[in-house]
Design a protein around this motif. Structure first.
Motif, PDB file in Angstrom:
ATOM      1  N   PHE A 179       0.831  -1.206   0.000  1.00 16.80           N
ATOM      2  CA  PHE A 179       0.000   0.000   0.000  1.00 16.80           C
ATOM      3  C   PHE A 179       0.865   1.255   0.000  1.00 16.80           C
ATOM      4  N   LEU A 180       1.932   1.215   0.805  1.00 16.58           N
ATOM      5  CA  LEU A 180       2.849   2.350   0.844  1.00 16.58           C
ATOM      6  C   LEU A 180       3.563   2.511  -0.494  1.00 16.58           C
ATOM      7  N   GLY A 181       4.006   1.384  -1.066  1.00 17.98           N
ATOM      8  CA  GLY A 181       4.685   1.427  -2.357  1.00 17.98           C
ATOM      9  C   GLY A 181       3.793   1.951  -3.468  1.00 17.98           C
ATOM     10  N   ALA A 182       2.521   1.515  -3.482  1.00 17.04           N
ATOM     11  CA  ALA A 182       1.585   1.973  -4.510  1.00 17.04           C
ATOM     12  C   ALA A 182       1.351   3.479  -4.394  1.00 17.04           C
ATOM     13  N   ALA A 183       1.230   3.969  -3.163  1.00 18.01           N
ATOM     14  CA  ALA A 183       1.029   5.405  -2.941  1.00 18.01           C
ATOM     15  C   ALA A 183       2.230   6.201  -3.455  1.00 18.01           C
ATOM     16  N   LEU A 184       3.430   5.684  -3.232  1.00 20.01           N
ATOM     17  CA  LEU A 184       4.637   6.371  -3.702  1.00 20.01           C
ATOM     18  C   LEU A 184       4.708   6.403  -5.230  1.00 20.01           C
ATOM     19  N   PHE A 185       4.265   5.316  -5.869  1.00 19.61           N
ATOM     20  CA  PHE A 185       4.266   5.278  -7.323  1.00 19.61           C
ATOM     21  C   PHE A 185       3.341   6.347  -7.913  1.00 19.61           C
ATOM     22  N   LEU A 186       2.268   6.671  -7.192  1.00 11.11           N
ATOM     23  CA  LEU A 186       1.281   7.624  -7.706  1.00 11.11           C
ATOM     24  C   LEU A 186       1.684   9.089  -7.515  1.00 11.11           C
ATOM     25  N   LEU A 187       2.673   9.348  -6.670  1.00  5.76           N
ATOM     26  CA  LEU A 187       3.047  10.735  -6.374  1.00  5.76           C
ATOM     27  C   LEU A 187       3.395  11.568  -7.613  1.00  5.76           C
ATOM     28  N   PRO A 188       4.133  11.026  -8.601  1.00  2.93           N
ATOM     29  CA  PRO A 188       4.486  11.868  -9.772  1.00  2.93           C
ATOM     30  C   PRO A 188       3.316  12.098 -10.722  1.00  2.93           C
TER      31      PRO A 188
END
Length: 397
Positions: free
Chosen positions: A171-180
């Motif tokens: 969940f944390l990784g997916a959120a980070l992928f969406l930041l850009p």
């Protein structure tokens, strides 16, 4: 993919989906170990469907008014602590934690999916919609192979705790992928510009297609375990191999979807639905496990292409600014349909032979495809005879 903003959604979807599959395998195994009750497992699966009834339409409406990117990131981060809550389950007295956690995670998924689809419709040009939806089916295949099979292996070798930790990390990784990802609205929906979307014409046929497909898949989803464990007595290995066949078929379906061009998407969809139903009925009669796995590959190969075609048609036909509302309702209707049919199929298996129940699921798709195609042609012919060009466009897209 290399430069398109969709890549952030694609990578986040893989990370998110694989983590969810890891956790689901571990949770259901732990639940069965603590309770020894198949009914408890069935109840847990049923609870995963209920949030779609209310949350998906709400999420869709919210997505048309707020930042889709922020909603996706917030949903991922809110699910993280509940994914970790499974680590505190030690005995049967703690089973309530499993049920609460599963309901919350399912609620997050029910909220997440319509927002994600509406985001795709917003950032992808119409000419690329079909290819992107083909990649979405490939993504599901990657998740099935990377999540279900690998998740079972991880849970078996290292225990469920590692699977729960990996799910939280996903969940944390997916959120980070969406930041850009840039969330630029194409249209602002206000009281001065009310939506004019109508659930009829071609869209009505597309939604009917999805509901028939959901009924067919509700039977098929239940039969996966029945085929692997009961009919062929291969236990978790058989179920895992069948999921692997489904995943492989979905990944390959992308290469067919990207070659479907022209203005006949619904006609393609009806043909593919008939072929998928025929494949499911054929699978129910297989007496060799390798042939059954091959039939599963065919079913997901055809089904993946059909799903991509219909999603593309709906995205192309939905006005900008209304994607969330449309996909919110569709996610709600189809997931509730799958849950109801799975429950009915479970009851039928106790009274009829498994092969008969599996065959009937495919029959739903075949009959539904023929009926929809005939009605579609009739409506198109009627519109043509009336000489109403607008009417024709509403039906054919």
């Amino acid at each position: 993919m290399k430069n398109h903003p969709y890549r952030y959604l694609f990578y986040a979807g893989i990370v998110n989906g694989v983590g969810d599959r890891f956790s689901q395998v571990a949770v259901l195994t732990l639940l069965l170990q603590l309770t020894g009750s198949g009914m408890a497992v069935g109840a847990a699966l049923g609870l995963r469907v209920l949030p779609y009834l209310l949350l998906s339409p709400f999420a869709g409406r919210l997505a048309d008014r707020w930042s889709k990117k922020r909603l996706l990131i917030l949903t991922d981060l809110c699910r993280l602590p509940f994914a970790l809550s499974f680590l505190f389950v030690r005995s049967e007295a703690d089973v309530w934690i499993l049920f609460v956690g599963m309901v919350v995670l399912a609620s997050g998924e029910a909220f997440y999916q319509p927002v994600r689809k509406s985001m795709i419709a917003q950032i992808v040009e119409k000419k690329d919609i079909l290819e992107v939806n083909g990649r979405e089916q490939a993504l599901l295949g990657i998740v099935l192979i990377g999540g279900s099979i690998t998740g079972g292996i991880v849970s078996y070798l290292f225990g469920g705790s590692l699977a729960f930790l990996l799910n939280a990390a996903s969940f944390l990784g997916a959120a980070l992928f969406l930041l850009p990802l840039k969330d630029k609205r194409k249209v602002s929906v206000t009281k001065a510009s009310p939506p004019k979307f109508r659930w009829k014409g071609g869209i009505g046929f597309a939604v009917a297609f999805l509901l028939i497909g959901a009924a067919m898949d509700g039977v098929f989803n239940l039969m996966i375990t029945v085929y692997g464990e009961r009919l062929f007595s291969l236990g978790e290995l058989g179920v895992g191999l069948l999921y692997g066949s489904l995943g492989a078929g979905m990944m390959i379906s992308f290469y067919v979807t990207r070659r479907l061009k022209g203005e006949h998407l619904l006609t393609y969809a009806f043909l593919l639905l008939f072929m998928e139903g025929a494949g499911q009925s054929a699978a129910s009669q297989m007496t060799s496990f390798p042939l059954l796995a091959a039939a599963f590959f065919f079913v997901s190969f055809i089904g993946g292409a059909a799903g991509a075609v219909v999603d593309s048609y709906i995205m192309k036909s939905t006005p900008a600014g209304e994607e969330g509302r449309v996909f919110g309702r569709i996610e709600s209707w189809t997931n509730v349909q799958i849950g109801l049919v799975m429950f009915i199929s479970g009851v039928l298996i106790d009274h009829f032979h498994e092969r008969l129940v599996g065959f009937s699921g495919g029959l739903i798709g075949m009959i539904g495809a023929v009926v929809l195609y005939l009605l579609f042609q009739y409506k198109k012919k009627s519109a043509g005879e009336a000489g109403n060009g607008k009417g024709i466009s509403e039906i054919t897209g």
